[in-house]
Design an enzyme around this catalytic site. Sequence first.
Site, mmCIF file in Angstrom:
data_model
loop_
_atom_site.group_PDB
_atom_site.id
_atom_site.type_symbol
_atom_site.label_atom_id
_atom_site.label_comp_id
_atom_site.label_asym_id
_atom_site.label_seq_id
_atom_site.Cartn_x
_atom_site.Cartn_y
_atom_site.Cartn_z
ATOM 1 N N HIS B 328 -55.429 -1.162 28.679
ATOM 2 C CA HIS B 328 -54.151 -1.966 29.471
ATOM 3 C C HIS B 328 -53.599 -1.674 27.736
ATOM 4 C CE1 HIS B 328 -50.311 -3.122 30.882
ATOM 5 N NE2 HIS B 328 -50.775 -3.325 32.240
ATOM 6 N N ARG B 348 -41.960 -3.133 30.728
ATOM 7 C CA ARG B 348 -41.345 -1.457 30.639
ATOM 8 C C ARG B 348 -40.486 -1.008 31.712
ATOM 9 N NH1 ARG B 348 -46.425 0.970 28.997
ATOM 10 N NH2 ARG B 348 -47.362 -0.668 30.653
#
Lengths: 262, 556
Positions: B328, B348
């Site tokens: 990740h 994000r």
Amino acid sequence: MTKSTQDNKPIMVGDRTIPPPDARFITISIMGQPYEVPETLTILKAMEYAGYQFKRGCGCRGGICGACGTFYRIEGDHTLRTGLACQTVVEPGMILAQVPFFPSNRAPDLDLDTKTPADEQIATLYPEIFRCVGCGTCTRTCPMDIDVMGYIAYFKRGDIKGGAEKSFDCIMCGLCASRCPANISQFNVAMTARRITGARLTPRSEVTAARAEQVRSGRYEPMLAELCEMSAEDLKTLYVEREREPDLAKPGEWMPKDQTKL
Amino acid sequence: MSEGYTPEMLDLIKRVEASRPQRLAESRAGKAFPAMSMDQRDEVLNQYHPDYTDEGRRALGIGPNKGEVYPEELIDLLESRSMLESVKADLSKPDYETDVLVIGGGGGGSSAALTAAAEGLNVILATKLRHGDSNTVMAEGGIQGADQEPDSPYFHYLDVIGGGHFTNERSLVAALTNDAPLIIEWLESLGMMFDKHPDGRMKTRHGGGTSRKRMHSAGDMTGAEIMRVLRDETRNRKDKIRILEFSPAIELLMDKDGRCAGAVLNNLETGAYYTVKAKATVIATGGTGRLHYRGFACTNHYGATGDGLVMAYRAGARLGYMDSVQYHPTGTAYPEQNVGLLVTEKVRGLGGQLLNIDGEQFVFPLEPRDVESAAIIRECVGRGNGVKTPTGRLGVWLDSPLIDELHGPGTVQRELPAKYIQFKRFGIDIAKVPMLVYPTLHYQNGGIAINDQSETTVPGLYAAGETTGGVHGHNRLMGNSLLDILVFGRRAGSAAAKAIAAGAEPGPGTLEHLVQYGKELSDAGLDRGAISPMILPNYATDEIRQRRWDVKSPTV
Ligand SMILES: Cc1cc2nc3c(=O)[nH]c(=O)nc-3n(C[C@H](O)[C@H](O)[C@H](O)COP(=O)(O)OP(=O)(O)OC[C@H]3O[C@@H](n4cnc5c(N)ncnc54)[C@H](O)[C@@H]3O)c2cc1C
Ligand code: SF4
Ligand code: SF4
Ligand code: FES
């Protein structure tokens, strides 16, 4: 790798604690037995450092599963404190014990199709909430900073949705219930209230239901079968050419140029 | 509140603050850092993604996938003997008999159990830790499903397969995307508290690699909410579902025709073994993060040790895509107490940007995960533009305060409550200062091979969830795993019901296959005297290990 220098190599030690040479050690007491552990560790990692291999009392290691509820005192201070072992940093003189399990009451047979009003349903499943004496111990105990007494008060008042929302961060560690003089299993009441809220007190998503109906009618099976048969090249072209919904588009407003695949 | 950072780090944060007004203006104008072309993606992957280098990997020497190259930590487990290989146990009278045995109490296992119970079958759900202590409970970001008007399973399919670099098992992608709206509807009917608009419409967002906004969430506790709802519902089905906690499966039982006949469980607390005879067995044991490939920190829960892979492989099940692991992009790099823990992609999705030591953007924030991770490793290791922590870790900034600037004050705290608390505990207010992140071992892309009915290559044995491989190809997009476990968990439950209705019934279970496996291992010269599955990770220090004197404890 191109410009890799020793200096740019990060430290890679998985989840084992390897204290730096200048680490400072403190003494904590795990269930009455003293151990020297490096400071700055969480209780969980300090216990592992001391030699414990967890069977109980350890799950996500990230503050969300509720497996690691812990009581502790600091030597010389009368206050009983609580925390999650995976989130609480050890302190000198800490005396701790985990509560990996606490017997709780979950009312059986939650019916989400009933016509009974939600407040009555909660009152019938968990009549003990009315014995809450408002002592606030649960709130002071909760490691997630939830106003537990507050959500119980909402349920007593019949505001099931309000209480459900107030309890949303509950990770079901059971610490509140372990201290409740009225023997309430607060987190199970809240769990039930949240499910009632999600299923009965919030409008269902019509858009989702409509799409689910289209799926059940088999509408997408031929389209998906076509994609499964397609050459990799053609798939790539479709992928690269697909339109992207603008980030700030309002729900349901933007539509793609090609609407044959909807 | 930012006293959690060192003065040196606070100094560096000034550079982030200096570049923020301009980045904010650009974001508002819809201008983003340019996304990579397919060629640029390939380049950064080949140079910097751990899966694309030879270090720490070797070829497997036994079984159906012999010759394939996997991370060594996994190969070590597969090239080990069973602890039950030479036991003298009477297997003729099973301790439990049931229609369906589900191994693993995460989202995949729980949905398989509920579906089988809904079909009228008796189910035993055996799980290693508490029911719900799983990777499922940790998922923060969301679950995908093409239920909005401009979307459909067709576009979802394209996103999944493009994200997976066109390597996915296509029939599995079709099943995944077709069932997604049904799963969202099912969760809603069970009382999951989705993030919704006042009229009941689901709030949906973009995720990395999505063409439509189809990420559904419940705060930043989507997995926890799914898990507690499913767990509560299994408790509602006490009539049909029996839950055995702290009872990991150690090996499968196989009949003489090579059909799975159930499993052997071990009570972790008493050490006692129990046999379960089942007409159908579902493996849903989740991932392998706790194997810590190449010393990477991981985001996974304590029980993610790949037991299901080992058991199934010994029983002859084929694996797929096992060479592929997901790092990740945004694991916590600081503070030390949180290292490895996931910072959800939602940050994000909401507009948070990745910045190097100079406060400059260096990558489009929502590239597919492997590309994004490789780009961060390149920025730190390749270009020397990472920020160093006091313990020598490296990271880049994730500018969370930008979110409040974009969407109004309070957004960070409202949309990311769990993350907010997790950092606040250590003196870092992520609404005011950025987080420091580095890629972390996150998800096992590969696993037991299944078809679109969740059947493995072993008759009577089904598998669902992170322990399987193929759905996501070589790269998974956020929000497709929570979906995957429920789609294939439910399909496993239904397929088991169908098979049982058609008369599936294994013969008496044996552990013969383990003897066979052990012999193959010795014949191949691979026997190192090691045993598996791992069951629990061991984080003891070297000193404690030595003090255990290699002697079995007198008490257990
Ligand atoms: C931090 C984090 C964040 C994530 N965020 C997202 C997200 O936002 N969206 C998304 O789609 N996905 C996300 N994922 C991925 C997703 O959560 C997992 O892939 C998925 O939940 C796995 O579900 P599962 O049921 O297959 O396995 P798990 O949920 O891990 O369950 C496996 C269960 O099996 C048990 N078990 C293991 N071994 C044995 C044994 N020998 N015997 C019996 N039981 C055993 C385990 O204890 C566990 O309870 C995230 C994952 C993590 C770790
Ligand atoms: S409300 Fe109770 S069970 Fe929930 S997190 Fe707080 S103390 Fe734990
Ligand atoms: S601890 Fe029990 S009695 Fe006290 S406020 Fe909480 S619910 Fe009420
Ligand atoms: S281990 Fe899950 S909350 Fe601490």
